[in-house]
Design an enzyme around this catalytic site. Structure first.
Site, PDB file in Angstrom:
ATOM      1  CE  LYS A  22      18.987 -41.488 -76.223  1.00  0.00           C
ATOM      2  NZ  LYS A  22      18.878 -41.608 -74.795  1.00  0.00           N
ATOM      3  CG  ASN A  23      22.025 -43.791 -74.460  1.00  0.00           C
ATOM      4  OD1 ASN A  23      21.354 -42.761 -74.318  1.00  0.00           O
ATOM      5  ND2 ASN A  23      21.477 -44.961 -74.725  1.00  0.00           N
ATOM      6  NE  ARG A  93      16.559 -43.382 -65.863  1.00  0.00           N
ATOM      7  CZ  ARG A  93      15.753 -43.337 -64.809  1.00  0.00           C
ATOM      8  NH1 ARG A  93      14.699 -42.557 -64.793  1.00  0.00           N
ATOM      9  NH2 ARG A  93      15.998 -44.073 -63.771  1.00  0.00           N
ATOM     10  CB  CYS A 117      11.943 -44.018 -72.712  1.00  0.00           C
ATOM     11  SG  CYS A 117      12.487 -43.160 -74.183  1.00  0.00           S
ATOM     12  NE  ARG A 122      14.839 -45.922 -67.675  1.00  0.00           N
ATOM     13  CZ  ARG A 122      15.245 -45.266 -68.764  1.00  0.00           C
ATOM     14  NH1 ARG A 122      14.403 -44.509 -69.432  1.00  0.00           N
ATOM     15  NH2 ARG A 122      16.492 -45.359 -69.176  1.00  0.00           N
ATOM     16  N   PRO A 123      14.581 -47.962 -61.421  1.00  0.00           N
ATOM     17  CG  PRO A 123      15.159 -50.004 -60.418  1.00  0.00           C
ATOM     18  CD  PRO A 123      14.506 -49.411 -61.641  1.00  0.00           C
ATOM     19  CB  ILE A 124      18.590 -44.444 -59.250  1.00  0.00           C
ATOM     20  CG1 ILE A 124      17.817 -43.692 -58.156  1.00  0.00           C
ATOM     21  CG2 ILE A 124      18.186 -43.964 -60.624  1.00  0.00           C
ATOM     22  CD1 ILE A 124      18.277 -42.240 -58.005  1.00  0.00           C
ATOM     23  CG  ASP A 125      18.304 -50.474 -56.732  1.00  0.00           C
ATOM     24  OD1 ASP A 125      17.773 -50.187 -57.820  1.00  0.00           O
ATOM     25  OD2 ASP A 125      18.819 -51.585 -56.513  1.00  0.00           O
ATOM     26  CD  GLN A 126      22.273 -52.327 -57.575  1.00  0.00           C
ATOM     27  OE1 GLN A 126      23.436 -52.631 -57.313  1.00  0.00           O
ATOM     28  NE2 GLN A 126      21.264 -52.682 -56.806  1.00  0.00           N
ATOM     29  CG  ASP A 305      18.608 -48.633 -75.920  1.00  0.00           C
ATOM     30  OD1 ASP A 305      17.684 -48.943 -75.140  1.00  0.00           O
ATOM     31  OD2 ASP A 305      19.617 -48.013 -75.562  1.00  0.00           O
ATOM     32  CB  ILE A 327      16.953 -54.647 -70.556  1.00  0.00           C
ATOM     33  CG1 ILE A 327      18.029 -55.482 -71.262  1.00  0.00           C
ATOM     34  CG2 ILE A 327      17.565 -53.519 -69.713  1.00  0.00           C
ATOM     35  CD1 ILE A 327      19.133 -56.029 -70.412  1.00  0.00           C
ATOM     36  NE  ARG A 397      13.971 -37.861 -74.372  1.00  0.00           N
ATOM     37  CZ  ARG A 397      13.864 -39.135 -73.992  1.00  0.00           C
ATOM     38  NH1 ARG A 397      12.716 -39.752 -74.049  1.00  0.00           N
ATOM     39  NH2 ARG A 397      14.887 -39.792 -73.523  1.00  0.00           N
TER      40      ARG A 397
HETATM   41  C1  EPZ Z   1      20.677 -46.772 -70.260  1.00  0.00           C
HETATM   42  O1  EPZ Z   1      19.611 -46.571 -69.340  1.00  0.00           O
HETATM   43  C2  EPZ Z   1      20.235 -46.112 -71.551  1.00  0.00           C
HETATM   44  N1  EPZ Z   1      19.994 -44.694 -71.291  1.00  0.00           N
HETATM   45  C3  EPZ Z   1      18.968 -46.799 -72.083  1.00  0.00           C
HETATM   46  O2  EPZ Z   1      18.716 -46.247 -73.362  1.00  0.00           O
HETATM   47  C4  EPZ Z   1      19.225 -48.301 -72.248  1.00  0.00           C
HETATM   48  O3  EPZ Z   1      18.014 -48.942 -72.591  1.00  0.00           O
HETATM   49  C5  EPZ Z   1      19.769 -48.908 -70.952  1.00  0.00           C
HETATM   50  O4  EPZ Z   1      20.922 -48.150 -70.495  1.00  0.00           O
HETATM   51  C6  EPZ Z   1      20.190 -50.358 -71.119  1.00  0.00           C
HETATM   52  O5  EPZ Z   1      21.182 -50.457 -72.096  1.00  0.00           O
HETATM   53  C7  EPZ Z   1      21.021 -43.856 -71.178  1.00  0.00           C
HETATM   54  O6  EPZ Z   1      22.180 -44.219 -71.317  1.00  0.00           O
HETATM   55  C8  EPZ Z   1      20.693 -42.425 -70.942  1.00  0.00           C
HETATM   56  P1  EPZ Z   1      20.395 -49.449 -66.833  1.00  0.00           P
HETATM   57  P2  EPZ Z   1      19.834 -46.845 -67.802  1.00  0.00           P
HETATM   58  O7  EPZ Z   1      20.732 -48.785 -65.553  1.00  0.00           O
HETATM   59  O8  EPZ Z   1      21.242 -46.490 -67.466  1.00  0.00           O
HETATM   60  C9  EPZ Z   1      17.883 -52.118 -63.727  1.00  0.00           C
HETATM   61  C10 EPZ Z   1      17.467 -45.295 -75.086  1.00  0.00           C
HETATM   62  O9  EPZ Z   1      16.519 -45.725 -75.789  1.00  0.00           O
HETATM   63  N2  EPZ Z   1      18.417 -51.189 -62.712  1.00  0.00           N
HETATM   64  O10 EPZ Z   1      21.484 -50.121 -67.598  1.00  0.00           O
HETATM   65  O11 EPZ Z   1      18.738 -46.173 -67.068  1.00  0.00           O
HETATM   66  C11 EPZ Z   1      16.866 -51.450 -64.653  1.00  0.00           C
HETATM   67  O12 EPZ Z   1      15.582 -51.468 -64.085  1.00  0.00           O
HETATM   68  C12 EPZ Z   1      17.494 -45.509 -73.593  1.00  0.00           C
HETATM   69  O13 EPZ Z   1      18.421 -44.646 -75.554  1.00  0.00           O
HETATM   70  C13 EPZ Z   1      18.188 -51.430 -61.376  1.00  0.00           C
HETATM   71  O14 EPZ Z   1      17.524 -52.398 -61.004  1.00  0.00           O
HETATM   72  O15 EPZ Z   1      19.652 -48.411 -67.762  1.00  0.00           O
HETATM   73  C14 EPZ Z   1      17.011 -52.262 -65.913  1.00  0.00           C
HETATM   74  O16 EPZ Z   1      16.212 -53.417 -65.827  1.00  0.00           O
HETATM   75  C15 EPZ Z   1      16.250 -46.119 -73.073  1.00  0.00           C
HETATM   76  N3  EPZ Z   1      18.716 -50.563 -60.457  1.00  0.00           N
HETATM   77  C16 EPZ Z   1      18.476 -52.686 -65.922  1.00  0.00           C
HETATM   78  O17 EPZ Z   1      18.940 -52.514 -64.577  1.00  0.00           O
HETATM   79  C17 EPZ Z   1      19.473 -49.491 -60.802  1.00  0.00           C
HETATM   80  O18 EPZ Z   1      19.937 -48.753 -59.912  1.00  0.00           O
HETATM   81  C18 EPZ Z   1      19.375 -51.881 -66.849  1.00  0.00           C
HETATM   82  O19 EPZ Z   1      19.237 -50.493 -66.564  1.00  0.00           O
HETATM   83  C19 EPZ Z   1      19.703 -49.251 -62.164  1.00  0.00           C
HETATM   84  C20 EPZ Z   1      19.168 -50.109 -63.103  1.00  0.00           C
END
Ligand code: EPZ
Length: 420
Positions: A22-23, A93, A117, A122-126, A305, A327, A397
């Protein structure tokens, strides 16, 4: 409104085919929007709601998308708009990958911010930091992000947190930027590597995916290609844990055992037998499981996950287990549901202390989110009596045909409409 009725107590036996990840697929499909010539044929795409949502989004901006079995034929040569302001954007997402893809190709994009979810902030600052470093202007107002650039120019970007989404999104935009981008502290998940491989098949020049430094040399254009999505590490982990929870012997076909190592290692530590072959694993147990400690970490650590299914398994393992969720801060909500089934678990912040009980007993429980839903099914399969899982839209989903797959292994799960 549908529910799953799970009658517990059967061991699981037989073989199950694991579907495409999926991801990876939710990123590879929008990446196909970057092909300005030729059609992308993407095989092994899972038949799940998030993919249907992505299909609707892609069609809404003019992509021609055709499904032939598990293969998606995507013709993006003539897109009609760079704006995706439809409801489907908010339902998942991975819709945020439209930003990187369209910014890279057209230097402008306007989208609704993503959903997904509810497992913590779930910030997108990065992502934003990365786009700005490449020269883009990011404007977010009223839940809509508008990102534009005169030119995108390669840059050195250090991600402050290891983020799957930011790594992929920046990689997408940088693939069509001028010059070289170096992405440091990048995520190393198998789906990050899969997206990089897909982009390279389209003509991109990306090196180092799978390590924490990715180098992307921008190219002028990308072109359609044939590609097959990797097997789903998380679906595989879910079935491995279910097999261990119910006893019996299950072979998972179409997996990459290397991607499952952290899960395999924990199951072996618990006393489960796991046999690895080239593209399959077999999980066997006689039901004598001992508690272990688990900490979720970015790949190659134990995947967040799979934490909810794993905690569910630990709820019936002998002794005390400590689970640390590093996480997502709200990924323990499902524990209240497990407690309704007799689990003995205390949550203190990001740590769950699990004291194993003899068995769980059936109850009506809520699937709070996607993987919590999978955990509830596993709990139901190993519990005494009948478990009713509500809010199963979350499960659909991300897991294709979940009840059929379990029923073929000897599980007893019925889908009912409310009112039945
Ligand atoms: C992906 O989410 C997956 N989703 C999630 O899977 C998975 O839990 C996660 O990666 C971690 O492996 C998809 O691929 C669609 P991250 P993502 O950015 O990309 C922080 C599932 O069940 N962060 O790796 O949104 C954040 O808060 C789903 O299939 C920032 O601070 O996760 C978290 O603590 C749920 N700023 C950590 O980083 C940012 O700009 C990891 O998030 C981005 C993230």
């Amino acid at each position: 409104m549908e529910r799953l009725v799970v009658t517990g107590g059967n061991p699981l036996r037989g073989a199950v085919d694991i579907t495409g990840a999926k991801n990876a697929a939710v990123a590879i499909l929008p990446a196909a929007l970057m092909a300005s010539k030729n059609v992308c044929v993407i095989d092994n795409v899972p038949d799940i709601e998030d993919i249907s949502c992505m299909e609707t989004i892609m069609k809404s901006i003019g992509a021609k998308v055709e499904r032939k079995g598990n293969a998606f034929h995507v013709d993006s040569t003539e897109l009609t708009t760079t704006e995706a302001l439809i409801e489907e954007m908010r339902k998942m997402r991975g819709s945020y990958y439209l930003i990187g893809a369209l910014l890279g190709r057209f230097k402008k994009v306007k989208v609704e911010l993503p959903g997904g979810c509810h497992i913590g902030v779930r910030p997108i600052d990065q992502h934003i930091k990365g786009f700005e470093a490449l020269g883009a202007k990011v404007d977010i107002k009223h839940g809509i992000a508008e990102v534009t650039a005169d030119r995108l120019i390669g840059a050195n970007i250090y991600l402050d947190v290891v983020s799957v989404g930011a790594t992929i999104n920046v990689m997408l935009a940088a693939a069509l930027a001028e010059g070289e981008t170096t992405l440091e502290n990048a995520a190393k998940e198998p789906h990050v590597v899969d997206v990089a491989n897909f982009l390279n098949s389209m003509g991109a020049k990306i090196k180092g995916a799978g390590t924490d430094v990715i180098k992307i040399l921008g190219v002028k254009e990308l072109s359609g290609c044939d590609y097959s999505v990797i097997p789903d590490q998380i679906e595989a982990g879910t079935f491995m844990i279910a097999a261990a929870a119910c006893g019996g012997e299950v072979t998972l076909n179409n997996v990459i055992p290397k991607h499952l190592e952290s899960i395999t290692a924990k199951l072996i530590e618990m006393g489960v037998e796991v046999e690895e072959n080239d593209d399959s694993v077999t999980v066997r147990t006689n039901g004598n499981l001992k508690g272990v400690n688990v900490k979720t970490l970015p790949y190659p650590g134990f995947p967040t996950d799979v934490q909810q299914p794993m905690t569910t398994l630990l709820s019936v393992a002998k002794g005390r287990s400590v689970v640390h969720e590093s996480i997502w801060e709200s990924r323990f909500k499902f524990i209240d549901e497990l407690k309704k089934m007799g689990a003995n678990i205390k949550v203190e912040g990001r740590v769950a202390i699990v004291d194993g009980v003899e068995r769980l007993t059936g109850a009506t429980v809520v699937a709070n989110d996607l993987r919590a839903g999978a955990a509830m099914i596993i709990a139901g399969l190993m519990a005494e009596g009948e478990t009713i899982v509500t809010d199963i839209g979350h499960i659909d989903r991300g897991y294709p045909n979940i009840e059929n797959k379990f029923n073929k292994l000897g599980g007893n799960i019925r889908r009912i409409s409310v009112g039945e």
